[in-house]
Design a protein around this motif. Structure first.
Motif, PDB file in Angstrom:
ATOM      1  N   LEU A 172       0.265  -1.287   0.160  1.00  0.00           N
ATOM      2  CA  LEU A 172       0.036   0.199   0.136  1.00  0.00           C
ATOM      3  C   LEU A 172       1.114   1.075  -0.339  1.00  0.00           C
ATOM      4  CD1 LEU A 172      -3.154  -1.106   2.803  1.00  0.00           C
ATOM      5  CD2 LEU A 172      -2.907  -0.780   0.336  1.00  0.00           C
ATOM      6  N   LEU A 177      -0.276  21.013   8.456  1.00  0.00           N
ATOM      7  CA  LEU A 177      -1.187  20.135   8.017  1.00  0.00           C
ATOM      8  C   LEU A 177      -0.420  19.050   6.932  1.00  0.00           C
ATOM      9  CD1 LEU A 177      -3.581  23.023   7.807  1.00  0.00           C
ATOM     10  CD2 LEU A 177      -3.914  21.262   9.245  1.00  0.00           C
ATOM     11  N   GLN A 178      -1.558  18.305   6.695  1.00  0.00           N
ATOM     12  CA  GLN A 178      -0.772  16.850   5.744  1.00  0.00           C
ATOM     13  C   GLN A 178      -2.329  16.586   4.489  1.00  0.00           C
ATOM     14  OE1 GLN A 178      -0.377  12.779   8.142  1.00  0.00           O
ATOM     15  NE2 GLN A 178      -1.934  12.365   6.513  1.00  0.00           N
ATOM     16  N   SER A 179      -1.418  16.528   3.177  1.00  0.00           N
ATOM     17  CA  SER A 179      -2.229  15.760   2.807  1.00  0.00           C
ATOM     18  C   SER A 179      -2.148  14.447   2.146  1.00  0.00           C
ATOM     19  CB  SER A 179      -3.214  16.985   0.996  1.00  0.00           C
ATOM     20  OG  SER A 179      -1.977  17.339   0.730  1.00  0.00           O
ATOM     21  N   ARG A 180      -2.750  13.241   1.544  1.00  0.00           N
ATOM     22  CA  ARG A 180      -2.447  12.152   1.153  1.00  0.00           C
ATOM     23  C   ARG A 180      -3.162  11.582   0.202  1.00  0.00           C
ATOM     24  NH1 ARG A 180      -4.261   7.846   6.555  1.00  0.00           N
ATOM     25  NH2 ARG A 180      -6.301   8.130   6.145  1.00  0.00           N
ATOM     26  N   ARG A 181      -2.801  11.097  -1.074  1.00  0.00           N
ATOM     27  CA  ARG A 181      -3.300  10.618  -1.682  1.00  0.00           C
ATOM     28  C   ARG A 181      -2.569   9.568  -2.131  1.00  0.00           C
ATOM     29  NH1 ARG A 181      -2.608  13.768  -7.694  1.00  0.00           N
ATOM     30  NH2 ARG A 181      -3.610  15.285  -5.894  1.00  0.00           N
ATOM     31  N   PRO A 182      -3.271   8.012  -3.658  1.00  0.00           N
ATOM     32  CA  PRO A 182      -2.346   6.787  -3.468  1.00  0.00           C
ATOM     33  C   PRO A 182      -1.841   7.134  -3.976  1.00  0.00           C
ATOM     34  CG  PRO A 182      -4.836   6.854  -3.389  1.00  0.00           C
ATOM     35  CD  PRO A 182      -4.636   8.122  -3.402  1.00  0.00           C
ATOM     36  N   ASP A 192     -12.173   8.089 -11.252  1.00  0.00           N
ATOM     37  CA  ASP A 192     -12.096   6.776 -12.055  1.00  0.00           C
ATOM     38  C   ASP A 192     -11.997   5.134 -11.505  1.00  0.00           C
ATOM     39  OD1 ASP A 192      -9.774   6.875 -10.445  1.00  0.00           O
ATOM     40  OD2 ASP A 192      -8.634   8.003 -12.091  1.00  0.00           O
ATOM     41  N   GLU A 237      -7.417  17.653 -10.793  1.00  0.00           N
ATOM     42  CA  GLU A 237      -6.374  18.631 -10.355  1.00  0.00           C
ATOM     43  C   GLU A 237      -6.094  19.041 -10.069  1.00  0.00           C
ATOM     44  OE1 GLU A 237      -3.655  17.047  -8.783  1.00  0.00           O
ATOM     45  OE2 GLU A 237      -3.526  15.111  -9.594  1.00  0.00           O
ATOM     46  N   LEU A 240      -9.035  19.019  -6.515  1.00  0.00           N
ATOM     47  CA  LEU A 240      -7.875  18.427  -5.847  1.00  0.00           C
ATOM     48  C   LEU A 240      -6.946  19.750  -5.066  1.00  0.00           C
ATOM     49  CD1 LEU A 240      -6.911  14.789  -7.264  1.00  0.00           C
ATOM     50  CD2 LEU A 240      -8.092  15.701  -5.709  1.00  0.00           C
ATOM     51  N   GLU A 290      -7.374  20.982  -1.966  1.00  0.00           N
ATOM     52  CA  GLU A 290      -6.040  21.585  -0.752  1.00  0.00           C
ATOM     53  C   GLU A 290      -5.868  23.130  -0.301  1.00  0.00           C
ATOM     54  OE1 GLU A 290      -2.320  20.056  -2.265  1.00  0.00           O
ATOM     55  OE2 GLU A 290      -2.955  18.206  -2.804  1.00  0.00           O
ATOM     56  N   HIS A 342      -6.618  18.357   7.778  1.00  0.00           N
ATOM     57  CA  HIS A 342      -5.824  17.061   6.720  1.00  0.00           C
ATOM     58  C   HIS A 342      -6.985  16.445   5.886  1.00  0.00           C
ATOM     59  CE1 HIS A 342      -3.007  17.340  10.076  1.00  0.00           C
ATOM     60  NE2 HIS A 342      -3.330  16.401  11.286  1.00  0.00           N
ATOM     61  N   LEU A 343      -6.439  16.578   4.555  1.00  0.00           N
ATOM     62  CA  LEU A 343      -6.903  15.892   3.997  1.00  0.00           C
ATOM     63  C   LEU A 343      -6.589  14.497   3.585  1.00  0.00           C
ATOM     64  CD1 LEU A 343      -9.040  16.585   1.517  1.00  0.00           C
ATOM     65  CD2 LEU A 343      -7.334  17.909   0.240  1.00  0.00           C
ATOM     66  N   SER A 344      -7.368  13.560   2.608  1.00  0.00           N
ATOM     67  CA  SER A 344      -7.364  12.905   1.758  1.00  0.00           C
ATOM     68  C   SER A 344      -8.025  12.462   0.759  1.00  0.00           C
ATOM     69  CB  SER A 344      -8.389  10.700   2.672  1.00  0.00           C
ATOM     70  OG  SER A 344      -7.353  11.142   3.565  1.00  0.00           O
ATOM     71  N   GLU A 345      -6.762  11.837  -0.327  1.00  0.00           N
ATOM     72  CA  GLU A 345      -7.451  12.497  -1.724  1.00  0.00           C
ATOM     73  C   GLU A 345      -8.038  10.921  -2.308  1.00  0.00           C
ATOM     74  OE1 GLU A 345      -4.980  16.429  -1.197  1.00  0.00           O
ATOM     75  OE2 GLU A 345      -4.655  14.719  -3.127  1.00  0.00           O
ATOM     76  N   ASN A 346      -9.009  10.540  -3.099  1.00  0.00           N
ATOM     77  CA  ASN A 346      -9.074   9.612  -3.646  1.00  0.00           C
ATOM     78  C   ASN A 346      -8.909   8.489  -3.083  1.00  0.00           C
ATOM     79  OD1 ASN A 346      -9.900  11.484  -5.598  1.00  0.00           O
ATOM     80  ND2 ASN A 346      -8.379  11.743  -7.016  1.00  0.00           N
ATOM     81  N   LEU A 347      -8.740   7.978  -1.962  1.00  0.00           N
ATOM     82  CA  LEU A 347      -9.144   6.815  -1.294  1.00  0.00           C
ATOM     83  C   LEU A 347      -9.666   5.561  -1.947  1.00  0.00           C
ATOM     84  CD1 LEU A 347      -7.916   7.729   2.301  1.00  0.00           C
ATOM     85  CD2 LEU A 347      -6.318   7.154   0.897  1.00  0.00           C
ATOM     86  N   VAL A 393      -6.385   1.446   1.786  1.00  0.00           N
ATOM     87  CA  VAL A 393      -6.439   2.740   3.301  1.00  0.00           C
ATOM     88  C   VAL A 393      -6.995   2.832   3.011  1.00  0.00           C
ATOM     89  CG1 VAL A 393      -4.457   4.497   3.575  1.00  0.00           C
ATOM     90  CG2 VAL A 393      -3.573   2.608   2.370  1.00  0.00           C
ATOM     91  N   PHE A 394      -7.531   3.610   4.641  1.00  0.00           N
ATOM     92  CA  PHE A 394      -9.293   3.695   4.435  1.00  0.00           C
ATOM     93  C   PHE A 394      -9.346   5.947   5.250  1.00  0.00           C
ATOM     94  CE2 PHE A 394      -9.270   0.013   4.487  1.00  0.00           C
ATOM     95  CZ  PHE A 394     -10.456  -0.829   2.863  1.00  0.00           C
ATOM     96  N   VAL A 395      -9.638   6.183   5.140  1.00  0.00           N
ATOM     97  CA  VAL A 395      -9.976   7.491   6.228  1.00  0.00           C
ATOM     98  C   VAL A 395      -9.497   7.482   7.658  1.00  0.00           C
ATOM     99  CG1 VAL A 395     -12.252   8.212   6.114  1.00  0.00           C
ATOM    100  CG2 VAL A 395     -10.234  10.097   6.060  1.00  0.00           C
TER     101      VAL A 395
END
Lengths: 570, 570
Positions: free
Chosen positions: A193, A556-561, B328, B494, B497, B501, B510-515, B519-521
């Motif tokens: 992952l 602050l964080q951001s995360r993406r695959p 997608d 983008e 996104l 952000e 904190h931000l999670s993108e396109n999970l 991996v889970f938020v």
């Protein structure tokens, strides 16, 4: 997020080496002085003294008008030199609404610029402030009453070093975490992952700086630069008695911000009349998220209690004490202490007030001395130090305002006078108020109510105790209850020194031991000495350390695959 | 000051390598897991599962009595397993007076021990807690309702990693400054001025840890270890519904402290009945100087307002949101989101509540989907995930307490139900309360009053908006006003996104993108993900970062003239 494209010139590149050296300085705590303290033409240039004084004189009696500064109308002149003349400078009048609106307007690009760009801008501001040291020195002298050389040093290079120290902590702290990282967690089966993560330091929000009358720059630069470098705009609210030194600093900051392509209103001057209440009004605004304050315990406590939406860093009043147990250099002790009490007429947050000595006396290399004899010897040392009026004035400076003068008169009535406060006339400044220190004899038990208050100014007490252990107990109790910026012990006995160190650690005060030479307890050197301590009631901050900056921003964080090399999502 | 002479064994030496690796982990934010998350016998030993369960069973119905723990009498049993039985464990009853007196008694040697010794003791406590992971997992399962594997992971190794992360920050931060330095200032004439300086980190004082019902260890270890390693004793006040996991942890901490030669009362358990008010009583004691709290916004706000003598680190409630713009991988999105809503029945501070989607729908690789269609697809994904009752229970766990169950019933009445919450029967636990997530359709404007409250538990809203820009505006406004622990965006664009952000940075979440994968938020990995953010109202701390530890201690200095090699004072 969009990164700021540094305009010409690239201040970060210009100051990168200085910033790295400054970070190293905060870590090793050895001697380091980036801004020379000597007001010498060989350092600052042949014309610097003249030009600096001219710039100061030129400003007198005129409106101070930084380019593009918000506000409507002017604040009438409020500054009177303790050397006996009115400065007559007026400043832009900015309402709290205007100040908040203008200061927060440019926050986006400043946040997006990132820590490197912000640290570079701050270092350039400090470089230009350093170049203006003579102008600022005159402004400091004629608002605080400090003698010129002290105004130059404490208001100039030493203040600038405190500012750079804060820049270094703020810059380094924001870079503790990387801007980006790849997180890749192995799986029992198949590909790991993987996430790409970004980490962005973001300022807490608008900062309010509330400055004091006696050290308008030294006590302000740390908060100003710590807030600015961590991404926050700053409203500078000077003391009505000492506006000009900060007005010059704000003007320079705004010039550099504009040159670097940022909104100059990221730093705003909010001058006011003594009857205005802008500090209190601004302090409770929801937009104000950071407050730095130097001044009275009363208003500091009020801020801590009421400005609940903000993190509040205060430096308030305390009871600085000297524990006298024994010495192997009695003359050095007296000389050192007399100078500490006299420097800037004791109008320093670090000046000792309570001199604790056993009634029966102390052992010295000059034989035993009772408390009575010590008091007389100290008076003699003061007279010797201050015997020549011209030299005396260079140490004492002038009394900053009527409040100190009135307190000094009141203090003369609380006990038996050991050394009277006398007036010194300055031929070149006939209206200057210059006074020698008052020393009064008190008893540890009978006079407790007197010496457990702060008597800010040239007022000290020789307090008779039962023993050194008793003196240490008073040190512990008074600092625990009322706080202190400094504590001192004189002893030839390592056990007594160790006991004093334990008390200092318990109650959270910095300790100086056996200062008999050319270092004085009043002095606090940037990049080596911590000033104040959040560990006792006299302050809620230590200038500067990581705690002084970490509350001013969040990461602050951001995360993406993660996109793997093959192009697919993991 | 006297240094602690490490007793046998030297825990710092034993764990030095781990501590160094942990500090590196905090700095690089890559994947690192020192405590294996798999409840496997190949990792933890053949007998560990059996022995852990036996230790748990053995404790049921009996008094929990840590050796030498202060207090008189016992607190009656308060814990009921969400799987349907009473734990019947009683704990020592300690009044606030007793707790404060006992906890502060041993502070001197703990302060004098220094950061290395304290970090070593903390690492050893964590090693032994790790060895007790199976026992603690059962205790977590039967107080929180988490399914066993989750209780093992989140309550065991993941919590331990959060603890070690705090140890690393606390240890490193205290060592930012050297223990001693020589300051030597050149003089124009003669020898330099030289001082020897000592720098000593000193804890702020007694810490109070107020824990929650759902994550008694994960949310507690950071504050516990941050306070302990910075030199402070800790009173652990567990939630009456989840005492045992912390009681075991406290017992282990006390054992290690005693072995290392320190007062075990540096860590005290202050269990109470639900009707007691010990948290509030302790929180305003002058001796309590640090508070860590996880729980309701109401009590968190109360602490911040009233516990003014303390630094207060809170994690409260927030409005976690998902902004749906495009994808997608629609199936992956649905699968991922369904799991996020189901995991531990949404009883996580990180579970999304507000799913923001334009009425007109979103583009996906499966074609366009209106908000209505998305809601139906999400319901389908939930049914698919939770179709098999045994597997469902392993994801859902059980409902922690009646409060959540009642809220779930109330939520079913606030809008049109898209996915009803249904009961799942567990043959082996007939009295367990297991529920699938409720999903309700709301409108962004009409139902604002409903979705701008936190509905803690398995409650989510599919909220129809006018556009993605509208969704982002709701994200901005709701997080600014009410805070959030997490935010999520799904977009193939983008620009969207980047806009998300920017909003996340502005409001401090904190931000999670396109999970869409594994991996889970909800998940926040120690040494890489920051959890919570002091930058929005849902928390006043970020777990863990330097700001989380710097307020817990101050660095104090002492200085004295340096003895030069020749033996004279400089």
């Amino acid at each position: 997020m969009p990164q700021h494209t540094p305009a010409e010139p690239d201040f970060f590149a210009r100051h990168r080496e200085l910033l790295d050296r400054a970070v190293a300085g905060t870590a090793n705590r050895e001697y380091w002085s980036p801004y020379p303290e000597s007001p010498s033409t060989s350092v600052y240039g042949e014309d610097a003294p003249k030009q600096g004084e001219a710039a100061f004189r030129e400003q007198l009696g005129k409106p101070f008008e930084p380019t593009g500064h918000p506000g409507v109308g002017t604040v009438p002149a409020t500054e009177v030199s303790p050397y006996g003349f009115e400065l007559g400078v007026t400043y832009p009048r900015v309402t709290p609404d205007e100040a908040v609106a203008a200061a927060t307007d440019g926050i986006g690009p400043w946040r997006a610029a990132g820590p490197d760009v912000r640290a570079g801008v701050a270092a350039e501001i400090l470089a230009r402030i350093n170049a203006a040291s003579f102008e600022i020195a005159h402004a400091v002298q004629h608002t605080t009453g400090q003698a010129f050389v002290m105004a130059f040093q404490a208001g100039g290079p030493h203040a600038q070093e405190r500012g750079l120290e804060a820049v270094a902590y703020a810059w380094a702290e924001q870079k503790r975490h990387p801007a980006a990282a790849r997180w890749s967690k192995p799986q029992r089966k198949g590909e790991p992952l993987a996430l790409d993560k970004k980490f962005t330091p973001v300022g807490r929000g608008l900062a309010l700086l509330i400055a004091c009358n006696t050290f308008p720059t030294w006590n302000s630069y740390p908060g100003l630069f710590a807030s600015l470098v961590t991404g926050n705009p700053v409203i500078v609210k000077p003391h009505p008695g000492a506006v000009l030194p900060l007005a010059i600093s704000v003007r320079i900051a705004r010039e550099v911000l504009a040159e670097a392509g940022f909104d100059p209103n990221l730093v705003i001057l909010a001058a006011e009349q003594p009857t205005d209440r802008n500090a209190a009004l601004l302090a409770v605004r929801s937009e104000v998220r950071i407050i730095d304050f130097t001044g009275s315990t009363e208003f500091g406590d009020w801020l801590e209690a009421n400005a609940r939406q903000a993190v509040v860093y205060t430096e308030k009043a305390g009871l600085n004490a000297v524990v006298l147990d024994s010495t192997d250099d009695y003359k050095g002790l007296l000389r050192n202490l007399a100078f500490s009490l006299s420097l800037y007429s004791g109008q320093m947050c670090t000046t000792p007030q309570n001199l604790l000595i056993p009634h029966t006396g102390i052992d010295t290399d000059q034989g035993p001395r009772t408390a009575e004899e010590f008091a007389a010897d100290l008076a003699g040392a003061l007279d010797k130090l201050l015997g020549d009026p011209a030299r005396a004035a260079g140490t004492l400076g002038a009394i900053v305002n009527d409040g100190v003068r009135e307190r000094l008169e009141q203090a003369a009535t609380v006990g038996r006078i050991v050394h009277a406060s006398t007036a010194i006339a300055l031929p070149e400044h006939p209206d200057a108020v210059v006074r020698t220190p008052l020393v009064v004899r008190l008893d540890a038990e009978a006079d407790r109510g007197t010496y457990t208050r702060e008597w800010f100014g040239p007022v000290s007490f020789v307090i008779g105790t039962d023993s050194t252990a008793h003196s240490l107990r008073i040190l512990r109790e008074s600092v625990r209850a009322h706080g202190a910026l400094t504590a001192t012990v004189h002893s030839t006995d390592e056990d007594v020194l160790a006991a004093a160190e334990q008390v200092a650690l318990e109650v959270g005060v910095h300790l100086s031991e056996n200062l008999t030479g050319g270092v004085f307890v009043n002095q606090s050197a940037a990049f080596s000495d911590f000033h104040g301590s959040a560990a006792n009631p006299a302050a809620s901050a230590t200038l500067s350390d990581p705690a002084f900056v970490t509350g001013r921003f969040a990461t602050l964080q951001s995360r993406r695959p993660a996109r793997v090399a093959e192009g697919g999502d993991v």
